[in-house]
Design an enzyme around this catalytic site. Structure first.
Site, short mmCIF file in Angstrom:
data_model
loop_
_atom_site.label_atom_id
_atom_site.label_comp_id
_atom_site.label_asym_id
_atom_site.label_seq_id
_atom_site.Cartn_x
_atom_site.Cartn_y
_atom_site.Cartn_z
N LYS A 1 9.10 -7.86 17.96
CA LYS A 1 9.02 -8.81 16.86
C LYS A 1 9.40 -8.14 15.54
O LYS A 1 10.19 -8.66 14.76
CB LYS A 1 7.59 -9.36 16.76
CG LYS A 1 7.30 -10.10 15.46
CD LYS A 1 5.88 -10.59 15.38
CE LYS A 1 4.89 -9.60 14.82
NZ LYS A 1 4.88 -9.46 13.36
N ASN A 2 8.81 -6.96 15.29
CA ASN A 2 9.01 -6.33 13.99
C ASN A 2 10.42 -5.76 13.81
O ASN A 2 10.80 -5.41 12.70
CB ASN A 2 7.96 -5.23 13.75
CG ASN A 2 6.61 -5.85 13.40
OD1 ASN A 2 6.50 -7.07 13.21
ND2 ASN A 2 5.58 -5.02 13.32
N ARG B 1 5.14 -13.16 5.99
CA ARG B 1 5.33 -12.16 4.97
C ARG B 1 6.68 -11.46 5.01
O ARG B 1 7.24 -11.09 3.99
CB ARG B 1 4.24 -11.10 5.18
CG ARG B 1 3.43 -10.84 4.01
CD ARG B 1 2.54 -9.65 4.20
NE ARG B 1 2.51 -8.94 2.96
CZ ARG B 1 3.30 -7.94 2.69
NH1 ARG B 1 4.17 -7.51 3.57
NH2 ARG B 1 3.23 -7.36 1.52
N CYS C 1 -3.27 -10.87 2.31
CA CYS C 1 -3.38 -11.35 3.67
C CYS C 1 -4.66 -10.76 4.25
O CYS C 1 -5.34 -9.97 3.59
CB CYS C 1 -2.18 -10.96 4.51
SG CYS C 1 -2.13 -9.24 4.92
N ARG D 1 -1.59 -5.72 0.37
CA ARG D 1 -0.19 -5.57 0.78
C ARG D 1 0.82 -5.86 -0.33
O ARG D 1 1.58 -6.83 -0.28
CB ARG D 1 0.10 -6.43 2.02
CG ARG D 1 -0.76 -6.03 3.18
CD ARG D 1 -0.43 -6.75 4.44
NE ARG D 1 0.74 -6.19 5.11
CZ ARG D 1 1.14 -6.61 6.31
NH1 ARG D 1 0.51 -7.57 6.92
NH2 ARG D 1 2.18 -6.06 6.89
N PRO D 2 0.86 -5.00 -1.35
CA PRO D 2 1.80 -5.20 -2.46
C PRO D 2 3.25 -4.95 -2.05
O PRO D 2 3.51 -4.40 -0.97
CB PRO D 2 1.36 -4.14 -3.47
CG PRO D 2 0.67 -3.08 -2.67
CD PRO D 2 0.07 -3.78 -1.48
N ASP E 1 5.37 -3.61 -4.57
CA ASP E 1 5.86 -2.87 -5.73
C ASP E 1 6.96 -1.87 -5.39
O ASP E 1 7.92 -1.69 -6.14
CB ASP E 1 4.69 -2.16 -6.43
CG ASP E 1 3.89 -1.27 -5.47
OD1 ASP E 1 3.68 -1.71 -4.31
OD2 ASP E 1 3.49 -0.16 -5.84
N ASP F 1 -0.99 -1.04 14.28
CA ASP F 1 -0.92 -2.30 15.02
C ASP F 1 -1.54 -2.22 16.41
O ASP F 1 -1.60 -3.23 17.11
CB ASP F 1 0.54 -2.77 15.12
CG ASP F 1 1.05 -3.35 13.81
OD1 ASP F 1 0.25 -3.49 12.87
OD2 ASP F 1 2.26 -3.66 13.72
N ILE G 1 -3.85 3.18 7.12
CA ILE G 1 -2.69 2.43 6.59
C ILE G 1 -3.12 1.22 5.76
O ILE G 1 -2.65 1.02 4.65
CB ILE G 1 -1.76 1.96 7.73
CG1 ILE G 1 -1.42 3.11 8.68
CG2 ILE G 1 -0.51 1.29 7.17
CD1 ILE G 1 -0.48 4.13 8.15
N ARG H 1 2.04 -16.17 16.85
CA ARG H 1 2.98 -15.55 15.92
C ARG H 1 3.61 -14.29 16.53
O ARG H 1 4.72 -13.92 16.19
CB ARG H 1 2.27 -15.12 14.63
CG ARG H 1 1.95 -16.22 13.66
CD ARG H 1 1.36 -15.60 12.40
NE ARG H 1 2.00 -14.32 12.14
CZ ARG H 1 1.37 -13.21 11.77
NH1 ARG H 1 0.08 -13.19 11.59
NH2 ARG H 1 2.03 -12.10 11.56
C1 UD1 Z 1 5.03 -3.32 8.85
C2 UD1 Z 1 4.75 -4.15 10.08
C3 UD1 Z 1 3.26 -4.21 10.36
C4 UD1 Z 1 2.68 -2.81 10.44
C5 UD1 Z 1 3.06 -2.00 9.19
C6 UD1 Z 1 2.63 -0.53 9.27
C7 UD1 Z 1 6.49 -5.81 10.09
C8 UD1 Z 1 6.86 -7.24 9.94
N1 UD1 Z 1 5.22 -5.50 9.85
O1 UD1 Z 1 4.41 -3.99 7.75
O2 UD1 Z 1 3.07 -4.89 11.60
O3 UD1 Z 1 1.27 -2.89 10.52
O4 UD1 Z 1 4.49 -2.02 9.02
O5 UD1 Z 1 3.16 0.07 10.40
O6 UD1 Z 1 7.31 -4.97 10.45
N2 UD1 Z 1 2.64 -0.57 0.40
C9 UD1 Z 1 2.57 -0.51 -0.98
N3 UD1 Z 1 3.60 -1.01 -1.71
C10 UD1 Z 1 4.71 -1.57 -1.13
C11 UD1 Z 1 4.79 -1.62 0.28
C12 UD1 Z 1 3.74 -1.12 1.02
O7 UD1 Z 1 1.58 -0.02 -1.53
O8 UD1 Z 1 5.62 -1.99 -1.86
C13 UD1 Z 1 1.52 -0.05 1.22
C14 UD1 Z 1 0.84 -1.14 2.06
O9 UD1 Z 1 -0.13 -1.85 1.31
C15 UD1 Z 1 0.23 -0.33 3.18
C16 UD1 Z 1 1.26 0.78 3.39
O10 UD1 Z 1 2.05 0.84 2.20
O11 UD1 Z 1 -0.99 0.26 2.79
C17 UD1 Z 1 2.17 0.56 4.58
O12 UD1 Z 1 2.72 -0.74 4.52
P1 UD1 Z 1 4.17 -1.07 5.11
O13 UD1 Z 1 4.61 0.06 5.99
O14 UD1 Z 1 5.07 -1.48 4.01
O15 UD1 Z 1 3.88 -2.33 6.03
P2 UD1 Z 1 4.81 -3.58 6.25
O16 UD1 Z 1 6.24 -3.20 6.22
O17 UD1 Z 1 4.34 -4.70 5.39
#
Ligand code: UD1
Length: 439
Positions: A42-43, A114, A138, A143-144, A146, A328, A350, A420
């Site tokens: 999926k991801n 998302r 969520c 989950r920002p 930035d 996950d 994470i 989902r």
């Molecule tokens: C993806 C996966 C999700 C998995 C996660 C971590 C998809 C659709 N989802 O989510 O299933 O649990 O990777 O392996 O592929 N962060 C920031 N700022 C940002 C982006 C991220 O602070 O701009 C933080 C997040 O809050 C979190 C960490 O970085 O604490 C990791 O998040 P991230 O790897 O970005 O997760 P996703 O890509 O949303």
């Protein structure tokens, strides 16, 4: 591939309405024995779909988990932007975006899925503008985004936040930049990698995520004509090209789905052959499971998973970016640990709020104490069935796994989360002997 495979309809309204009312009823106690075919990831699929926006040529994605709510939702997002999308029963997604007709991804779609924020990079690269509703919080944390926005700004995009929307523009196109991510982010790495394929000059992503889904996406982009090196390492280098072409691509198997069924067998006992998967995607789970007493063996594209007669021993796990233990699979592992011999400590590094399954597991008889981002799980002799509430995708499936071994009946509410992310979960588990049904 079947030339007459049926097309799947995509209606975002129906998707969430129907499934919100459904429950899953499980009678615990059956071993799992049989074969389960693992779907495409999926991801990875969600990102491949978005990458289709980077070319005006048709794209064919094979091994796509087309039955998943998230995939249908992503199809709806792409259609809003002007893509022609056909999802077929046999796992083929055909996506063609001759031109971008609309550059706005509305709140109503983004709030439900998302991963639609990932259209920012490709849309900016292809047509110089993109508007995406801010995804908001969520169940598993704030989950920002930035890091996505800062990196795109460094590549020349102008970004404003107005009325809950990210409004981004790059009238003169994006340019390459050296991006130093402060944290490892899967989504930000993917967004920037996609944007950089069509930017002017060279982009370097330092502290990049190394998840297999990113490698898969990068490999597809390379076949489309992108120039990318360093996939699977912490430094990815992308040299922008003028245009990308359409391809046919076979999506990598879903390691989280495979890991979930592996944990299921560890809990129920029995022997299951997981088809269409790869052991190298799951070493951080296979190694401790083997140490705890499981038999896991690779046979070509199959993984034979067996637990006969042995009591598994609890162990400690900390979630980390790949190649560490995936967040996950944390909830599912906690269900397993709750019936292992002895105790195990699970530390989540994470996401800040990813222990939502703990109170539900405790209601089923588990002995779990949370201290900050660690959970001490003391194994109990058995779990008992209860009515439980699913909070997010992986927490939901953890409760299903607990239900498979609990004494009596477990009713999992709010199973739309499961729809989902787990393709044909009920069919796959019942084919192996589980007593599980939708109600
Ligand atoms: C993806 C996966 C999700 C998995 C996660 C971590 C998809 C659709 N989802 O989510 O299933 O649990 O990777 O392996 O592929 N962060 C920031 N700022 C940002 C982006 C991220 O602070 O701009 C933080 C997040 O809050 C979190 C960490 O970085 O604490 C990791 O998040 P991230 O790897 O970005 O997760 P996703 O890509 O949303």
């Amino acid at each position: 591939m079947n030339a007459v495979a049926k097309e799947i309809t995509v209606d975002p309204e129906k998707l969430s309405q129907a499934s919100e009312l459904e429950k899953m009823v499980i009678k615990g106690g059956n071993e799992l024995n049989g074969r389960i075919r693992i779907s495409g990831a999926k991801n990875a699929a969600l990102k491949h779909m978005v990458a289709c926006l980077l070319t005006d040529e048709p794209m064919h994605l094979m091994n796509c988990p087309v039955h998943l709510g998230d995939i249908k939702m992503q199809a709806a997002v792409l259609k809003t932007l002007g893509a022609e999308v056909v999802l077929r029963e046999d796992g083929l997604a055909m996506i063609h975006t001759p031109s971008i007709k609309n550059h706005v991804a509305p709140y109503d779609l983004v709030r439900r899925m998302r991963a639609s924020v990932l259209i920012l990079g490709p849309l900016l690269a292809r047509c110089g503008k993109a508007e995406v509703s801010l995804p908001g919080g969520c169940a598993i944390g704030t989950r920002p985004i930035d890091m996505h926005l800062d990196a795109l700004t460094q590549m020349g995009a102008e970004i404003k936040l107005e009325q809950g929307y990210v409004k981004a523009s790059a009238p003169n196109g994006l340019r390459g930049a050296e991006i130093n991510f402060s944290k490892i982010s899967v989504g930000a790495t993917e967004n920037i990698m996609m944007a950089a394929t069509l930017a002017k000059g060279i982009t370097i992503i330092n502290n990049a995520a190394r998840e297999p889904e990113i490698v898969d996406q990068g490999e597809a982009l390379i076949q489309m004509g992108a120039k990318i090196t360093g996939l699977g390492t912490a430094k990815i280098v992308i040299e922008g090209v003028e245009r990308l072409n359409g391809i046919s691509y076979d999506i990598v198997p879903d390691r989280i789905e495979a890991g979930t069924y592996m944990i299921a067998v560890a809990m129920t006992g029995g022997k299951v052959v997981l088809e269409n998967t790869r052991a190298d995607l799951l070493t951080s789970l296979i190694a401790p499971l083997k140490e705890a007493g499981m038999h896991i063996e690779e046979d070509g594209k199959d993984l034979i998973v067996e637990r006969n007669g042995v009591d598994l021993q609890g162990f400690d796990i900390m979630t980390e970016p790949h190649p560490g233990f995936p967040t996950d699979l944390q909830a599912q592992l906690m269900s397993l640990m709750s019936i292992c011999k002895g105790a195990g400590m699970i530390t989540e590094t994470i996401f800040e709020n990813r222990f939502m399954h703990v109170p539900e597991l405790i209601r089923m008889g588990a002995d779990i104490t949370v201290h900050g981002n660690s959970a001490l799980v003391r194994g109990v002799a058995g779990l008992t069935g209860a009515e439980v509430m699913a909070t997010d995708l992986r927490a939901s499936v953890a409760l299903v796994l607990a239900g498979l071994v609990a004494e009596g009946e477990t009713v999992v509410n709010r199973i739309y989360h499961l729809n989902r992310g787990y393709e044909k979960l009920v069919e796959k588990l019942s084919a192996c002997g589980a007593d599980i049904r939708l109600a």
